[in-house]
Scaffold this motif. Structure first.
Motif, PDB file in Angstrom:
ATOM      1  N   UNK A   1       0.840  -1.198   0.000  1.00 38.16           N
ATOM      2  CA  UNK A   1       0.000   0.000   0.000  1.00 38.16           C
ATOM      3  C   UNK A   1       0.877   1.251   0.000  1.00 38.16           C
ATOM      4  N   UNK A   2       0.362   2.322  -0.538  1.00 42.42           N
ATOM      5  CA  UNK A   2       1.146   3.553  -0.643  1.00 42.42           C
ATOM      6  C   UNK A   2       0.463   4.675   0.115  1.00 42.42           C
ATOM      7  N   UNK A   3       1.223   5.721   0.413  1.00 37.09           N
ATOM      8  CA  UNK A   3       0.660   6.888   1.082  1.00 37.09           C
ATOM      9  C   UNK A   3      -0.063   7.720   0.033  1.00 37.09           C
ATOM     10  N   UNK A   4      -1.344   7.884   0.210  1.00 39.59           N
ATOM     11  CA  UNK A   4      -2.159   8.587  -0.786  1.00 39.59           C
ATOM     12  C   UNK A   4      -1.660  10.016  -0.987  1.00 39.59           C
ATOM     13  N   UNK A   5      -1.539  10.414  -2.246  1.00 39.56           N
ATOM     14  CA  UNK A   5      -1.114  11.767  -2.578  1.00 39.56           C
ATOM     15  C   UNK A   5       0.383  11.961  -2.649  1.00 39.56           C
ATOM     16  N   UNK A   6       1.161  10.924  -2.353  1.00 35.41           N
ATOM     17  CA  UNK A   6       2.617  11.006  -2.404  1.00 35.41           C
ATOM     18  C   UNK A   6       3.115  10.414  -3.713  1.00 35.41           C
ATOM     19  N   UNK A   7       4.149  11.044  -4.279  1.00 38.15           N
ATOM     20  CA  UNK A   7       4.821  10.512  -5.465  1.00 38.15           C
ATOM     21  C   UNK A   7       5.949   9.592  -5.031  1.00 38.15           C
ATOM     22  N   UNK A   8       6.153   8.512  -5.770  1.00 38.47           N
ATOM     23  CA  UNK A   8       7.163   7.507  -5.415  1.00 38.47           C
ATOM     24  C   UNK A   8       8.324   7.524  -6.396  1.00 38.47           C
ATOM     25  N   UNK A   9       9.515   7.355  -5.857  1.00 36.95           N
ATOM     26  CA  UNK A   9      10.743   7.371  -6.646  1.00 36.95           C
ATOM     27  C   UNK A   9      11.684   6.294  -6.120  1.00 36.95           C
ATOM     28  N   UNK A  10      12.621   5.860  -6.969  1.00 36.21           N
ATOM     29  CA  UNK A  10      13.750   5.035  -6.541  1.00 36.21           C
ATOM     30  C   UNK A  10      14.994   5.867  -6.780  1.00 36.21           C
ATOM     31  N   UNK A  11      15.680   6.203  -5.699  1.00 35.12           N
ATOM     32  CA  UNK A  11      16.774   7.176  -5.763  1.00 35.12           C
ATOM     33  C   UNK A  11      18.098   6.491  -5.420  1.00 35.12           C
ATOM     34  N   UNK A  12      19.109   6.541  -6.319  1.00 37.25           N
ATOM     35  CA  UNK A  12      20.431   6.003  -5.981  1.00 37.25           C
ATOM     36  C   UNK A  12      21.081   6.850  -4.892  1.00 37.25           C
ATOM     37  N   UNK A  13      21.690   6.177  -3.900  1.00 36.45           N
ATOM     38  CA  UNK A  13      22.310   6.914  -2.801  1.00 36.45           C
ATOM     39  C   UNK A  13      23.787   6.591  -2.611  1.00 36.45           C
ATOM     40  N   UNK A  14      24.192   5.308  -2.747  1.00 40.65           N
ATOM     41  CA  UNK A  14      25.589   4.948  -2.497  1.00 40.65           C
ATOM     42  C   UNK A  14      25.835   3.533  -2.976  1.00 40.65           C
ATOM     43  N   UNK A  15      26.993   3.315  -3.603  1.00 40.60           N
ATOM     44  CA  UNK A  15      27.417   1.959  -3.987  1.00 40.60           C
ATOM     45  C   UNK A  15      26.334   1.204  -4.747  1.00 40.60           C
ATOM     46  N   UNK A  16      25.576   1.930  -5.571  1.00 39.56           N
ATOM     47  CA  UNK A  16      24.532   1.277  -6.344  1.00 39.56           C
ATOM     48  C   UNK A  16      23.255   1.001  -5.590  1.00 39.56           C
ATOM     49  N   UNK A  17      23.195   1.361  -4.313  1.00 34.36           N
ATOM     50  CA  UNK A  17      21.981   1.146  -3.520  1.00 34.36           C
ATOM     51  C   UNK A  17      20.946   2.212  -3.866  1.00 34.36           C
ATOM     52  N   UNK A  18      19.727   1.762  -4.098  1.00 33.07           N
ATOM     53  CA  UNK A  18      18.621   2.675  -4.394  1.00 33.07           C
ATOM     54  C   UNK A  18      17.575   2.570  -3.287  1.00 33.07           C
ATOM     55  N   UNK A  19      17.083   3.708  -2.879  1.00 32.74           N
ATOM     56  CA  UNK A  19      16.043   3.736  -1.848  1.00 32.74           C
ATOM     57  C   UNK A  19      14.691   4.032  -2.478  1.00 32.74           C
ATOM     58  N   UNK A  20      13.679   3.310  -2.022  1.00 32.23           N
ATOM     59  CA  UNK A  20      12.300   3.625  -2.359  1.00 32.23           C
ATOM     60  C   UNK A  20      11.860   4.775  -1.460  1.00 32.23           C
TER      61      UNK A  20
ATOM     62  N   UNK B   1      10.788  -1.669  -0.051  1.00 35.68           N
ATOM     63  CA  UNK B   1      11.130  -1.789  -1.463  1.00 35.68           C
ATOM     64  C   UNK B   1      12.476  -1.149  -1.794  1.00 35.68           C
ATOM     65  N   UNK B   2      13.251  -0.794  -0.784  1.00 38.70           N
ATOM     66  CA  UNK B   2      14.614  -0.322  -1.033  1.00 38.70           C
ATOM     67  C   UNK B   2      15.537  -1.511  -1.273  1.00 38.70           C
ATOM     68  N   UNK B   3      16.702  -1.226  -1.859  1.00 39.64           N
ATOM     69  CA  UNK B   3      17.656  -2.288  -2.152  1.00 39.64           C
ATOM     70  C   UNK B   3      18.201  -2.898  -0.867  1.00 39.64           C
ATOM     71  N   UNK B   4      18.649  -4.139  -0.997  1.00 35.77           N
ATOM     72  CA  UNK B   4      19.095  -4.928   0.150  1.00 35.77           C
ATOM     73  C   UNK B   4      20.489  -5.475  -0.141  1.00 35.77           C
ATOM     74  N   UNK B   5      21.542  -4.659   0.006  1.00 34.76           N
ATOM     75  CA  UNK B   5      22.888  -5.171  -0.259  1.00 34.76           C
ATOM     76  C   UNK B   5      23.257  -6.302   0.690  1.00 34.76           C
ATOM     77  N   UNK B   6      24.074  -7.193   0.195  1.00 37.05           N
ATOM     78  CA  UNK B   6      24.599  -8.261   1.030  1.00 37.05           C
ATOM     79  C   UNK B   6      25.524  -7.652   2.080  1.00 37.05           C
ATOM     80  N   UNK B   7      25.460  -8.159   3.294  1.00 34.75           N
ATOM     81  CA  UNK B   7      26.305  -7.628   4.356  1.00 34.75           C
ATOM     82  C   UNK B   7      27.774  -7.722   3.958  1.00 34.75           C
ATOM     83  N   UNK B   8      28.535  -6.681   4.276  1.00 31.04           N
ATOM     84  CA  UNK B   8      29.959  -6.648   3.960  1.00 31.04           C
ATOM     85  C   UNK B   8      30.750  -7.447   4.983  1.00 31.04           C
TER      86      UNK B   8
END
Length: 305
Positions: A15-34, A80-87
């Motif tokens: 489910x999503x928050x009504x009225x909010x726009x959704x994006x997938x944004x790269x932040x670091x080392x190829x990780x993208x956040x929903x 729905x954000x990326x889940x990198x393998x633990x370092x």
């Protein structure tokens, strides 16, 4: 670093928050956040806790969007954000790493400075962001958590039973992941049940979304908790030894479990946050869902400071 694709579940479970726009944004080392974004005005970033996603902020976020640009991400490893393998060094889910994600996210959305509030695990990320990036975080809201070092110091003897999950997920890789994966809905559902004083605050579709998201993220959720027994504690110890504190206004909302366990939560937070407002609330742990009006007003008061 090797990454896994995020485990996708049926969109009906998100489910999503009504009225909010959704994006997938790269932040670091190829990780993208929903991330969900809405509103205009000074930016406020809201970080969720365990075992939840950004959706826990749905009521508060909608109210704050009347006056602010509200940014609600899923933390790395959650939702729905990326889940990198633990370092190998155990820092992929250190709060320092997760805090850097949030600063990078805000910058990617055009905000060099922003207010930040977090609940539970998100609050640990939030105060680490405040310590590591004081020029970026203007105000800091903390909901129902203690600083990491204080948590480990307090949870001993019989009182530690209430936090068995902290000790379970601190164990070396393998055992906790296998145990939790054997019955994930029972495990994660336990916390949704026992930590809420208002069961109807989390409706069936939202509960199903939390369980689906957690079921798909067992390794990364465990890695987040494991980091708090190792990398996070070491980072806090270094800051405590150096006398570093939070320089921005800090507002803490907590249940009154300090009284039950025999410690002064406000004093513990004041050692880290000289400019502190501390309040206790009567609702359960999931206060943005159980008492959204109280949380919204507390954050508005913080933002006026």
């Amino acid at each position: 670093m090797t990454h896994t694709d995020p485990h996708r579940t049926d969109p009906a479970h998100h489910p999503r928050i009504e009225g909010f726009a959704y994006h997938r944004v790269p932040v670091a080392d190829g990780v993208r956040l929903n991330v969900a974004v809405a509103g205009s005005g000074s930016p406020v970033v809201l970080l969720h806790g365990f075992p939840q996603t950004h959706l826990m902020w749905r009521h508060v976020a909608a109210a704050l969007a009347d006056e602010h640009t509200v940014i609600c991400p899923d933390l790395r490893g959650y939702g729905e954000s990326d889940k990198p393998v633990e370092s190998a060094d155990g820092t992929a889910y250190a709060k320092r790493t997760m805090a850097a994600d949030i600063v990078a996210l805000a910058r990617a959305l055009g905000h060099e400075r922003f207010a930040l509030a977090g609940h539970d695990r998100g609050a640990l990320v939030a105060y680490r962001a405040g310590l590591d990036h004081p020029d970026a975080v203007t105000h800091l809201g903390i909901l129902d958590v203690l600083p990491i070092l204080d948590s480990w110091d307090i949870l001993r003897g019989r009182s530690a039973a209430v936090a068995f999950h902290l000790f379970l997920m601190a164990q070396p890789p393998g055992l906790p992941e296998r145990l939790i994966s054997a019955a994930p809905d029972v495990y994660f559902g336990h916390f949704l049940d026992v930590w809420a004083k208002a069961p109807d605050a989390i409706p069936a579709d939202v509960r199903a979304a939390y369980l689906a998201a957690s079921r798909a993220a067992v390794p990364s959720i465990v890695a987040d908790f494991r980091a708090s027994a190792h990398a996070d504690a070491a980072h806090d110890e270094a800051d405590r030894a150096a006398g570093r504190t939070l320089s921005m206004p800090v507002g803490v909302l907590q249940q009154d479990w300090g009284a039950a366990l025999g410690f002064d939560a406000a004093a513990l937070w004041r050692a880290w946050a000289p400019d502190l407002t501390h309040r206790t609330v009567s609702c359960g742990h999931f206060m943005p869902e159980e008492a959204p009006a109280t949380v919204t007003e507390a954050l508005r008061e913080l933002l006026r400071r």
